[in-house]
Design a protein around this motif. Structure first.
Motif, PDB file in Angstrom:
ATOM      1  N   ARG A 195       0.842  -1.202   0.000  1.00 15.81           N
ATOM      2  CA  ARG A 195       0.000   0.000   0.000  1.00 15.81           C
ATOM      3  C   ARG A 195       0.864   1.234   0.000  1.00 15.81           C
ATOM      4  O   ARG A 195       2.008   1.238   0.484  1.00 15.81           O
ATOM      5  CB  ARG A 195      -0.981  -0.038   1.165  1.00 15.81           C
ATOM      6  N   ALA A 223       0.416   5.003   1.476  1.00 14.94           N
ATOM      7  CA  ALA A 223      -0.498   5.531   2.491  1.00 14.94           C
ATOM      8  C   ALA A 223      -0.245   7.005   2.810  1.00 14.94           C
ATOM      9  O   ALA A 223       0.182   7.344   3.908  1.00 14.94           O
ATOM     10  CB  ALA A 223      -0.387   4.677   3.756  1.00 14.94           C
ATOM     11  N   PRO A 224      -0.483   7.879   1.869  1.00 17.68           N
ATOM     12  CA  PRO A 224      -0.224   9.289   2.148  1.00 17.68           C
ATOM     13  C   PRO A 224      -1.300   9.903   3.057  1.00 17.68           C
ATOM     14  O   PRO A 224      -2.437   9.445   3.064  1.00 17.68           O
ATOM     15  CB  PRO A 224      -0.294   9.933   0.760  1.00 17.68           C
ATOM     16  N   SER A 225      -0.896  10.896   3.817  1.00 10.41           N
ATOM     17  CA  SER A 225      -1.869  11.688   4.571  1.00 10.41           C
ATOM     18  C   SER A 225      -2.267  12.845   3.668  1.00 10.41           C
ATOM     19  O   SER A 225      -1.386  13.538   3.155  1.00 10.41           O
ATOM     20  CB  SER A 225      -1.229  12.242   5.846  1.00 10.41           C
ATOM     21  N   ARG A 272      -4.050   3.926   0.176  1.00 12.31           N
ATOM     22  CA  ARG A 272      -4.703   4.126   1.476  1.00 12.31           C
ATOM     23  C   ARG A 272      -4.586   5.583   1.862  1.00 12.31           C
ATOM     24  O   ARG A 272      -3.479   6.111   1.934  1.00 12.31           O
ATOM     25  CB  ARG A 272      -4.033   3.237   2.521  1.00 12.31           C
ATOM     26  N   ASP A 327      -4.639   8.191   4.554  1.00 12.68           N
ATOM     27  CA  ASP A 327      -4.510   8.279   6.015  1.00 12.68           C
ATOM     28  C   ASP A 327      -5.118   9.593   6.507  1.00 12.68           C
ATOM     29  O   ASP A 327      -4.409  10.570   6.773  1.00 12.68           O
ATOM     30  CB  ASP A 327      -3.029   8.176   6.416  1.00 12.68           C
ATOM     31  N   TYR A 332      -2.314   7.670  13.717  1.00 11.66           N
ATOM     32  CA  TYR A 332      -1.811   6.866  12.603  1.00 11.66           C
ATOM     33  C   TYR A 332      -1.250   5.511  13.034  1.00 11.66           C
ATOM     34  O   TYR A 332      -1.508   4.495  12.391  1.00 11.66           O
ATOM     35  CB  TYR A 332      -0.748   7.688  11.847  1.00 11.66           C
ATOM     36  N   SER A 353      -2.811   2.370  11.257  1.00 13.38           N
ATOM     37  CA  SER A 353      -1.984   1.699  10.268  1.00 13.38           C
ATOM     38  C   SER A 353      -1.840   0.205  10.579  1.00 13.38           C
ATOM     39  O   SER A 353      -1.897  -0.646   9.683  1.00 13.38           O
ATOM     40  CB  SER A 353      -0.616   2.385  10.229  1.00 13.38           C
ATOM     41  N   ARG A 387       8.587   2.120   3.446  1.00 11.79           N
ATOM     42  CA  ARG A 387       8.369   3.532   3.768  1.00 11.79           C
ATOM     43  C   ARG A 387       9.692   4.164   4.152  1.00 11.79           C
ATOM     44  O   ARG A 387      10.723   3.487   4.205  1.00 11.79           O
ATOM     45  CB  ARG A 387       7.311   3.677   4.872  1.00 11.79           C
ATOM     46  N   HIS A 444      10.381   6.245   9.700  1.00 19.67           N
ATOM     47  CA  HIS A 444       9.350   5.416  10.332  1.00 19.67           C
ATOM     48  C   HIS A 444       9.925   4.218  11.094  1.00 19.67           C
ATOM     49  O   HIS A 444       9.164   3.384  11.584  1.00 19.67           O
ATOM     50  CB  HIS A 444       8.364   4.900   9.270  1.00 19.67           C
TER      51      HIS A 444
HETATM   52  N1  GLU Z   1       0.567   8.301   6.449  1.00 24.53           N
HETATM   53  C1  GLU Z   1       1.883   7.858   6.784  1.00 24.53           C
HETATM   54  C2  GLU Z   1       2.896   8.785   6.153  1.00 24.53           C
HETATM   55  O1  GLU Z   1       2.581   9.433   5.174  1.00 24.53           O
HETATM   56  C3  GLU Z   1       2.057   6.437   6.301  1.00 24.53           C
HETATM   57  C4  GLU Z   1       3.298   5.780   6.712  1.00 24.53           C
HETATM   58  C5  GLU Z   1       3.253   4.307   6.388  1.00 24.53           C
HETATM   59  O2  GLU Z   1       3.512   3.980   5.242  1.00 24.53           O
HETATM   60  O3  GLU Z   1       2.901   3.507   7.251  1.00 24.53           O
HETATM   61  O4  GLU Z   1       3.996   8.928   6.636  1.00 24.53           O
END
Ligand code: GLU
Length: 445
Positions: free
Chosen positions: A8, A10-12, A42, A44, A186, A190, A204, A208
């Motif tokens: 996935r 997963a941007p905010s 996804r 976020d 998150y 997540s 990612r 993270h």
């Molecule tokens: N929304 C998070 C971000 O943009 C997702 C991080 C992830 O991939 O779990 O940093």
């Protein structure tokens, strides 16, 4: 049978996505496609204040532009029940506790710890609160935050890029998973999504890594097996300087507006930071074929947006007229000249924006640029210019006639004429340019 590969991105949706996000998106996309698996977009969006629909649309538009098609979209804001259910489970297990410190108090604690040379880890003071004390704090301060109680052991995983990682949970604060106002954070969302959606690989940014350590424990507490994790290095500027502040100017939509070609961007970002060379690829299959996560290194990755220009130029050179006929028509180039115009300009542009300058030049003529010593020569040459319409033989027959009349040859013959007609000392083959010179032609016919 091994499980289907699911990844996935997963941007905010709190801003437009930039080259750093693209790297994440692309790696996850390629892993899924290479394995014939599934790629989820996804969103976020658990932060209702900062999440905006405009950014959701912007992210989709950017991915579409690059051809990074997703198999389905999931939105965290539509899955809050699932997160609350997971929170209840953690609470029942005694792995979740309410804490009431204000940000100022936490800050003070951190400073004290640092002064004493200790890592600034939350001291778990809230674990010692009695029900009466909690009720009192709740009455005074409102609901507390909910923290996940880490097991204080080493958390280990084989990272797809960083290699074997081992983090001492005692050096990490118990993560806050729900804010005082009830907002799910998150980290919890997540974890629930990754398990519910069967995500098998998470790639990612290395910012993270600590999240991963805590997320592994949360997943295990909820009875799930964590996916495979890989953390790519962060991008720096060409001199190794931090890029985080400048990433805002490296939004994909800005690069698009600057005329960067999608495959230039994809070709660079799919290989940058790996041991594989950056070469222009013009189809997704070739990019995916040559992609191997194992070839990426942990060192910070230098990104220079100037590298996108030669790749874009090379990409454009290879394009057939059909791919650009819309843009060419929009400039006002007559249909019967479009093919000639594209043949002449494609090797002399960096981005499609440069076409406009060429068309103006051909249409309106160059500002007369004639060196003093060539003034007479050029004037004489102009009288020899044949009547229009010009074709691809015009340059040869004209320069032959000028040579006969003036005795000039080679550079001394060709350069002043090119310069007079195009305002430039270098450029496209003049035989091909002649049929495009609207003003000069009109003047003659
Ligand atoms: N929304 C998070 C971000 O943009 C997702 C991080 C992830 O991939 O779990 O940093």
């Amino acid at each position: 049978m091994s499980a289907k590969t699911v990844t996935r991105f997963a941007p905010s949706p709190t801003g437009y996505i930039h080259v750093g996000n693209l790297r994440t998106a692309l790696m996850n996309y390629m892993i899924a496609r290479k394995a014939g698996g599934e790629f989820i977009l996804r969103i976020d969006d658990t932060d209702p204040e900062r999440s905006k629909e405009e950014y959701v649309d912007g992210i989709k538009h950017d991915l579409d532009w690059l051809g990074l098609h997703w198999d389905r979209v999931e939105r965290q804001s539509e899955r809050l029940d699932r997160y609350h259910a997971a929170a209840d489970t953690l609470r029942e297990m005694g792995r979740f506790y309410e804490a009431f410190e204000t940000p100022t108090e936490l800050d003070l604690k951190r400073k004290k710890q640092l002064n004493m040379g200790k890592p600034p880890v939350y001291d778990r003071a809230a674990l010692g609160l009695s029900e009466t004390e909690k009720n009192k704090l709740r009455a005074e301060r409102g609901a507390g935050v909910w923290r996940f109680k880490l097991d204080q052991e080493r958390i280990e995983w084989a990272d797809g890029i960083l290699g074997d990682i081992s983090i001492d949970a005692a050096s990490v604060s118990d993560p806050v998973l729900i804010r005082g106002d009830g907002q799910i954070l998150y980290t919890l969302a997540s974890v629930v999504d990754d398990t519910d959606m069967g995500v098998t690989h998470v790639v990612r940014g290395s910012d993270h890594v600590t999240n991963t350590a805590t997320q592994i424990q949360i997943m295990q507490a909820l009875g799930h097996t964590p996916p495979a994790f890989a953390h790519h290095s962060l991008l720096t500027g060409p001199q190794g300087e931090a890029l985080s502040k400048r990433l805002g100017t490296l939004a994909l939509r800005d690069l698009r507006e600057r005329g960067i070609a999608p495959y230039a961007l994809l070709s660079l970002m799919a290989r940058l930071g790996s041991s594989d060379p950056v070469e222009l690829r013009t189809d997704m299959a070739a990019l995916i074929d040559g992609f191997d996560l194992n070839h990426f290194g942990a060192a910070p990755t230098k990104f220079d947006q100037a590298d996108l220009l030669p790749l874009t130029a090379r990409y454009l050179q290879g394009l057939p007229l059909e791919s650009v006929s819309g843009q060419i028509a929009a400039l006002g180039v007559p249909d019967d000249l479009a093919a000639q115009f594209w043949n002449v300009t494609r090797e002399n542009i960096t981005t499609l924006h440069d076409l406009e300058g060429w068309w103006h030049l051909f249409r309106d003529g160059a500002d007369p640029v004639i060196d003093d010593e060539d003034r007479e020569f050029v004037a004489q040459a102009m009288t020899l210019l044949p009547e229009g319409p010009f074709d691809e033989t015009t340059w040869a027959s004209w320069t032959a006639a000028v040579k006969d009349a003036t005795g000039r040859k080679g550079k001394g013959l060709f350069m002043p004429l090119r310069h007079a007609l195009t305002g430039q000392r270098h450029g496209p083959d003049m035989s091909s340019v002649m049929p495009l010179l609207q003003v000069v032609k009109a003047r003659k016919s």
